[in-house]
Enzyme design. Sequence first.
Site, PDB file in Angstrom:
ATOM      1  N   ARG A 119      -8.394  -0.773   4.803  1.00 52.03           N
ATOM      2  CA  ARG A 119      -7.535   0.235   4.185  1.00 52.03           C
ATOM      3  C   ARG A 119      -6.177  -0.354   3.811  1.00 52.03           C
ATOM      4  O   ARG A 119      -5.508   0.127   2.904  1.00 52.03           O
ATOM      5  CB  ARG A 119      -7.306   1.409   5.151  1.00 52.03           C
ATOM      6  CG  ARG A 119      -8.547   2.217   5.433  1.00 52.03           C
ATOM      7  CD  ARG A 119      -8.200   3.468   6.190  1.00 52.03           C
ATOM      8  NE  ARG A 119      -7.129   4.195   5.518  1.00 52.03           N
ATOM      9  CZ  ARG A 119      -6.501   5.248   6.030  1.00 52.03           C
ATOM     10  NH1 ARG A 119      -6.825   5.689   7.229  1.00 52.03           N
ATOM     11  NH2 ARG A 119      -5.558   5.877   5.362  1.00 52.03           N
TER      12      ARG A 119
ATOM     13  N   ILE B 237       7.953   7.459  16.996  1.00 52.56           N
ATOM     14  CA  ILE B 237       7.643   8.165  15.749  1.00 52.56           C
ATOM     15  C   ILE B 237       6.357   8.978  15.866  1.00 52.56           C
ATOM     16  O   ILE B 237       6.323  10.166  15.574  1.00 52.56           O
ATOM     17  CB  ILE B 237       7.522   7.168  14.560  1.00 52.56           C
ATOM     18  CG1 ILE B 237       8.806   6.356  14.406  1.00 52.56           C
ATOM     19  CG2 ILE B 237       7.142   7.904  13.280  1.00 52.56           C
ATOM     20  CD1 ILE B 237      10.001   7.142  13.892  1.00 52.56           C
TER      21      ILE B 237
ATOM     22  N   ARG C 214      -4.773  10.766   4.416  1.00 50.55           N
ATOM     23  CA  ARG C 214      -3.799  11.845   4.462  1.00 50.55           C
ATOM     24  C   ARG C 214      -2.732  11.689   3.385  1.00 50.55           C
ATOM     25  O   ARG C 214      -2.095  12.662   2.999  1.00 50.55           O
ATOM     26  CB  ARG C 214      -3.198  11.965   5.839  1.00 50.55           C
ATOM     27  CG  ARG C 214      -1.991  11.180   6.143  1.00 50.55           C
ATOM     28  CD  ARG C 214      -1.470  11.473   7.500  1.00 50.55           C
ATOM     29  NE  ARG C 214      -0.846  12.770   7.619  1.00 50.55           N
ATOM     30  CZ  ARG C 214       0.301  13.105   7.063  1.00 50.55           C
ATOM     31  NH1 ARG C 214       0.893  12.266   6.273  1.00 50.55           N
ATOM     32  NH2 ARG C 214       0.821  14.299   7.277  1.00 50.55           N
TER      33      ARG C 214
ATOM     34  N   ILE D 256       2.360  18.758   7.977  1.00 52.71           N
ATOM     35  CA  ILE D 256       3.032  18.640   6.664  1.00 52.71           C
ATOM     36  C   ILE D 256       4.049  19.774   6.480  1.00 52.71           C
ATOM     37  O   ILE D 256       4.435  20.082   5.350  1.00 52.71           O
ATOM     38  CB  ILE D 256       2.002  18.669   5.507  1.00 52.71           C
ATOM     39  CG1 ILE D 256       1.170  19.960   5.565  1.00 52.71           C
ATOM     40  CG2 ILE D 256       1.107  17.442   5.511  1.00 52.71           C
ATOM     41  CD1 ILE D 256       0.355  20.210   4.302  1.00 52.71           C
ATOM     42  N   ASP D 257       4.530  20.336   7.586  1.00 52.20           N
ATOM     43  CA  ASP D 257       5.470  21.467   7.491  1.00 52.20           C
ATOM     44  C   ASP D 257       6.729  21.109   6.696  1.00 52.20           C
ATOM     45  O   ASP D 257       7.250  21.934   5.920  1.00 52.20           O
ATOM     46  CB  ASP D 257       5.830  21.977   8.884  1.00 52.20           C
ATOM     47  CG  ASP D 257       6.305  20.871   9.814  1.00 52.20           C
ATOM     48  OD1 ASP D 257       5.718  19.763   9.772  1.00 52.20           O
ATOM     49  OD2 ASP D 257       7.257  21.080  10.547  1.00 52.20           O
TER      50      ASP D 257
ATOM     51  N   LYS E  50       0.847  -1.210   0.000  1.00 53.05           N
ATOM     52  CA  LYS E  50       0.000   0.000   0.000  1.00 53.05           C
ATOM     53  C   LYS E  50       0.878   1.254   0.000  1.00 53.05           C
ATOM     54  O   LYS E  50       0.655   2.185  -0.776  1.00 53.05           O
ATOM     55  CB  LYS E  50      -0.877   0.012   1.237  1.00 53.05           C
ATOM     56  CG  LYS E  50      -1.544   1.351   1.516  1.00 53.05           C
ATOM     57  CD  LYS E  50      -2.426   1.329   2.745  1.00 53.05           C
ATOM     58  CE  LYS E  50      -1.692   1.550   4.016  1.00 53.05           C
ATOM     59  NZ  LYS E  50      -1.366   2.953   4.350  1.00 53.05           N
ATOM     60  N   ASN E  51       1.911   1.259   0.854  1.00 54.42           N
ATOM     61  CA  ASN E  51       2.695   2.488   1.031  1.00 54.42           C
ATOM     62  C   ASN E  51       3.710   2.724  -0.068  1.00 54.42           C
ATOM     63  O   ASN E  51       4.380   3.752  -0.084  1.00 54.42           O
ATOM     64  CB  ASN E  51       3.367   2.485   2.410  1.00 54.42           C
ATOM     65  CG  ASN E  51       2.334   2.655   3.518  1.00 54.42           C
ATOM     66  OD1 ASN E  51       1.164   2.941   3.238  1.00 54.42           O
ATOM     67  ND2 ASN E  51       2.740   2.437   4.750  1.00 54.42           N
TER      68      ASN E  51
ATOM     69  N   CYS F  86      -5.167  12.359  12.347  1.00 57.90           N
ATOM     70  CA  CYS F  86      -5.874  11.074  12.330  1.00 57.90           C
ATOM     71  C   CYS F  86      -5.687  10.475  13.722  1.00 57.90           C
ATOM     72  O   CYS F  86      -5.118  11.092  14.613  1.00 57.90           O
ATOM     73  CB  CYS F  86      -5.304  10.161  11.245  1.00 57.90           C
ATOM     74  SG  CYS F  86      -3.664   9.576  11.637  1.00 57.90           S
TER      75      CYS F  86
ATOM     76  N   ARG G 170      -0.269  14.678  12.507  1.00 60.36           N
ATOM     77  CA  ARG G 170       0.250  14.473  11.144  1.00 60.36           C
ATOM     78  C   ARG G 170       0.504  15.793  10.387  1.00 60.36           C
ATOM     79  O   ARG G 170      -0.109  16.063   9.372  1.00 60.36           O
ATOM     80  CB  ARG G 170      -0.678  13.585  10.340  1.00 60.36           C
ATOM     81  CG  ARG G 170      -1.154  12.329  11.036  1.00 60.36           C
ATOM     82  CD  ARG G 170      -0.062  11.299  11.289  1.00 60.36           C
ATOM     83  NE  ARG G 170       0.478  10.704  10.095  1.00 60.36           N
ATOM     84  CZ  ARG G 170      -0.055   9.628   9.476  1.00 60.36           C
ATOM     85  NH1 ARG G 170      -1.157   9.105   9.935  1.00 60.36           N
ATOM     86  NH2 ARG G 170       0.525   9.135   8.403  1.00 60.36           N
TER      87      ARG G 170
ATOM     88  N   ASP H  54       4.951   0.954  11.911  1.00 57.62           N
ATOM     89  CA  ASP H  54       3.751   0.266  11.416  1.00 57.62           C
ATOM     90  C   ASP H  54       3.667  -1.177  11.891  1.00 57.62           C
ATOM     91  O   ASP H  54       2.664  -1.845  11.645  1.00 57.62           O
ATOM     92  CB  ASP H  54       3.713   0.300   9.887  1.00 57.62           C
ATOM     93  CG  ASP H  54       3.456   1.691   9.373  1.00 57.62           C
ATOM     94  OD1 ASP H  54       3.599   1.921   8.158  1.00 57.62           O
ATOM     95  OD2 ASP H  54       3.132   2.575  10.183  1.00 57.62           O
TER      96      ASP H  54
END
Length: 426
Positions: free
Chosen positions: A405, A335, A100, A131-132, A22-23, A124, A129, A313
């Site tokens: 998902r 993380i 996201r 995004i800077d 998926k990733n 989430c 999460r 994960d």
Amino acid sequence: MEKLVITGGNALHGTVPISGAKNAALPLMCASLLSDEPLTLENLPRLADITTLTDLLNHLGVTVTIEGGKGGRMTGRNLTFDAKNINDTVAPYDIVRKMRASILVLGPLVARAGEAIVSLPGGCAIGNRPIDLHLKALEKLGAKIDVEQGYVRASAPEGLKGGRVRFPFVSVGATENILMAASLAKGTTIIENAAREPEIADLAACLNAMGARIKDAGHETITVEGVDRLHGATHAVMPDRIEAGSYAVAALMTRGDLLLEGARADDMQATLDTLADAGGIVSVEEDGVRIKSNGHVKGFNLVTQPFPGFATDMQAQFMALACVAEGASVITEAIFENRFMHVSELCRLGADITVTGSSATVRGARFLKGAPVMATDLRASMGLALAGLVAEGETHVNRLYHLDRGYERLEEKLRAVGANVDRVPG
Ligand code: EPZ
């Protein structure tokens, strides 16, 4: 809503076909925006997140067609993404809020079309999460960034320029966004403190097949020589190292023996090392990785880290393993700030877990008893399903949409190796 009903106690034996990752698939699909020629991706998993991103790409003007699958081990679908006509550069909130990873259209869109307006992804269950890092990196390539009314607007009407990007800490998504944007920038981009996850190398291999000039993806410093345009290509998605690791834990927890067909040991060495610490017998075979139980599960310690460290994960799945280990385990999540949502649900099954800050101490070897539990996020829900495989009696895992998902045909793959599991209306 559907739920999984699992009756624990069966040892799992046999072969689990590992799907495309998926990733890896999500950024690869976004890479199609970089070219006016079609990109065919093979071995795409059938997952809700893939469908969500396909909807977003359709909204932007990308046509998506299904190609005949090659069959055989690659059980996924082959889809062709044709971004010849991008007729919208806005990624709307009602799609982005579902996933996201939609933020990964930002870099390719601004590089190809000179503009991108993407809804802020929002947080989430596992954290807010931000995004800077994505935005600061794009500014280094000359993009003008404005954030207003919940949207990010990135513009570069004259195109992006190569530059030096140094990340203060590792970000998978920010590395992927900047890798795609830099492929079409004028001049050279140096990305320092880049993420080294295998999905980065998979993305770079696809971009290079499209004509990009990327060196040292998968290492700490990546060099990108920008080119004027990218052409079409065909690329097979790498196997899912997190799916493989999840089934590897199932083999050890149930005292079974599973061959993870198509899994690549190099992608998951930290996971395999920790499984061995916990008593697993790991062997690399020609067609995958085999995990056998030696009859015991020992306590272990782990700290989640960027690759090649232990994958965040995999944290929830190993917490489930720790619940049935002999002795104590200490699991530290370094993380994400809120990735222990599975703890309270595992305790409902009888686990003995104490959380202090970012560390959880698990006193194992307790017999778990089945109960109804609630999935809260993708990997937490897999941890609960794994616990259900060994708990006495029935465990009902609710809110299955979380699992759907990221795990293709989960109950089918589990039943094929002896699990007693059904998907029923909730
Ligand atoms: C990717 O998310 C994965 N998702 C996640 O998998 C995975 O957990 C994560 O990498 C870490 O390995 C996909 O690949 C689609 P990050 P990403 O940017 O890119 C902070 C799953 O279960 N950060 O490496 O979003 C961030 O909050 C999912 O499949 C910033 O502060 O992760 C986190 O604490 C869950 N600012 C840390 O960095 C930023 O601009 C690592 O995040 C970006 C990130």
